[in-house]
Design an enzyme around this catalytic site. Structure first.
Site, short mmCIF file in Angstrom:
data_model
loop_
_atom_site.label_atom_id
_atom_site.label_comp_id
_atom_site.label_asym_id
_atom_site.label_seq_id
_atom_site.Cartn_x
_atom_site.Cartn_y
_atom_site.Cartn_z
N ASP A 173 1.15 -1.28 -0.08
CA ASP A 173 -0.05 -0.08 -0.18
C ASP A 173 0.81 1.36 -0.03
O ASP A 173 1.87 1.27 0.16
CB ASP A 173 -0.89 0.12 1.46
CG ASP A 173 -1.90 -0.95 1.12
OD1 ASP A 173 -2.59 -0.80 2.20
OD2 ASP A 173 -1.98 -1.68 0.33
N HIS B 224 4.00 -2.30 3.24
CA HIS B 224 3.86 -0.92 2.43
C HIS B 224 5.35 -0.42 1.80
O HIS B 224 6.34 -0.76 2.37
CB HIS B 224 3.88 0.10 3.60
CG HIS B 224 2.59 0.14 4.32
ND1 HIS B 224 2.28 -0.76 5.41
CD2 HIS B 224 1.53 0.83 4.13
CE1 HIS B 224 1.19 -0.59 5.87
NE2 HIS B 224 0.44 0.47 5.03
NI NI Z 1 -2.51 3.32 3.51
#
Ligand code: NI
Length: 501
Positions: free
Chosen positions: A316, A457
């Protein structure tokens, strides 16, 4: 001899280069040179609502001369900025005039030679390069001579006449690459100019070649893409951008100021939309994006996750500067993943988006700039989703097939704007808290069961660094890496949230 005033003739600025009529001030000057005098005059200009204020000073029996002209507009904020700037120039004149006069007096006592021209001369004049109801662009020319050596410089300021604010040049351009682009264009034009100048030279082939080489070096230095090198830019009302370089900046001192002109159409892609509107310049036609033929709305590898042990890696908040490294890793291990990207970052790194798709990974929407959608107005929720989808479609030709809302935050209002399945996660290693390397790998692998989705991430370097070991550990346990489309049992329902198979 430490002081060379008598030997060097002062460059006289001829009256014809003055942009505004100064007869009025000349007649106010006293005939003799013996008294210090200041004359302040305001005259009208040929532009509506713009007057010219001129401050002239003659000091030290005419050896220190100053003439500063600046505009006075209908807007007090603009006037304040211009006055502050003129006052700085005047203060500099006074400092230099005092210093030069002391040097002159020493020289006079030593040699008995009387100066026959000014030892300090400061001149500022200006022209209006562009004026309409909203914008005013002023170009200043400054000439400073001390001890007989003159130097010219130029700079421009664009004002918003309604707010009274100076507009930084950067805001005239929409692309962050404008300095680099302008630098490239300027170099091309200046090289051409050098070739033309060289034609006219009388010399051997070698001498001319050396001249061109030297000139190019000077040009390259003077056109490095820095704001200082491009502070002499202005736009004229015929739609021409003029870049003026200071004396010595891109050529020999004898060439004085050097200017090049660029038609705004040539750089339409660099201009802010507002500037294009003023000059009626059509927006640039977008370059068609090559979409790999293999791109499908859903990326599947054909693995049957009812049979195989499957796990999906999802990343993400990117793309980021670390995404390319991550893509290299995934490529090396031949592992597909799913990227939930931000529109804002994708706009900055469109090539990374193209590569994610070309490498066979899947893309999802993670909103434009990571707001908690539950806190937004209806219009803003819609914009966060649509703007990102539109951008990604403009880059790779397909719209993301999934949404992952920031923080996994969703309610019924948000849901009513979502027209794709919502993909959450099963395993959250909290990598953004930056756990130690081994701990991060443990958190990303040990809770995993078949059909799970791992959240990570690609904006965190330690996460990207841990991926090779995560892949190795899970592969050792017999897992096959797949995309979100593979791991979730199709068909999926738009607006419904999924966390695992
Ligand atoms: Ni996020």
């Amino acid at each position: 001899m430490k002081y060379a005033i008598a030997a060097v003739a002062l460059t006289v600025i001829p009256a014809s280069v003055w942009f505004f009529n100064t007869d009025q001030m000349r007649t106010m000057m006293p005939a003799d040179n013996t008294t210090d005098i200041e004359v302040i005059a305001t005259t009208t200009s040929k532009y509506d609502n713009i007057n010219v204020k001129t401050i002239e000073r003659r000091e030290n029996e005419g050896r220190s001369l100053m003439s500063v002209a600046f505009p006075v507009t209908e807007n007090d904020s603009i006037n304040t900025i211009l006055e502050v700037q003129a006052n700085e120039f005047i203060a500099e004149f006074e400092r230099v005039a005092t210093e030069q006069e002391e040097l002159y007096q020493d020289y006079l006592a030593e040699t008995g030679t009387v100066a026959n021209s000014a030892v300090a001369n400061f001149i500022q004049h200006f022209d209006v390069s562009f004026a309409n109801k909203k914008y005013l662009s002023i170009v200043f020319d400054r000439y400073i001579s001390t001890g007989g050596t003159g130097n010219e410089s130029t700079f421009a300021i664009i004002f918003n006449r309604q707010t009274g604010e100076g507009i930084p040049l950067a805001e005239v351009f929409s692309s962050e690459k404008y300095l680099t682009e302008l630098s490239n264009i300027a170099r091309e034009k200046l090289y051409q100019r050098t070739e033309t100048l060289a034609q006219a030279l009388d010399g051997t082939e070698l001498a001319i070649k050396e001249y061109i080489e030297r000139s190019k070096e000077t040009i390259n230095n003077g056109t490095e893409p820095t704001p200082e090198n491009f502070d002499g830019m202005f736009i004229s009302d015929d739609g021409t951008l003029t870049i003026t370089f200071d004396k010595y900046q891109v050529g020999a001192g004898s060439e004085g100021l050097v200017s090049i002109e660029i038609h705004l159409e040539e750089i339409a892609d660099l201009l802010a939309p507002e500037v294009r509107d003023i000059f009626s310049i059509a927006p640039p036609t977008p370059v068609p994006v090559k979409v790999p033929a293999s791109v499908q709305p859903q990326v599947t590898s054909g693995v049957d996750c009812d049979i195989a042990k499957c796990v999906a890696l999802t990343f993400d908040d990117g793309p980021s500067v670390y995404t390319a490294t991550l893509l290299d890793t995934l490529d090396k291990y031949n592992v597909p993943a799913t990227f939930f990207v931000l529109g804002r970052s994708s706009q900055i790194q469109p090539d990374t988006i193209t590569r994610i798709v070309a490498d066979g990974h899947e893309l999802g929407n993670h909103t434009w700039d990571h707001k908690d959608l539950r806190t937004l107005s209806d219009a803003d929720i819609d914009a966060q989703l649509q703007r990102t989808d539109d951008l990604i479609e403009s880059i790779v030709g397909v719209r993301p097939q999934y949404l992952r809302p920031p923080y996994g935050a969703i309610n019924n209002v948000v849901r009513s704007y979502v027209d794709v399945p919502i993909v959450l996660w099963t395993v959250d290693p909290e990598d953004w808290k930056r756990p130690p390397h081994d701990e991060l790998i443990r958190r990303m692998t040990q809770p995993v069961k078949s059909g799970y989705i791992i959240l990570a991430h690609d904006i965190h370097q330690p996460t990207v660094a841990a991926v090779p070991e995560v892949i190795a550990a899970l592969q050792a346990e017999g897992y096959t890496f797949v995309t979100v489309s593979d791991i979730l049992r199709q068909p999926l329902v738009p607006g419904q949230a999924y966390r695992q198979r």
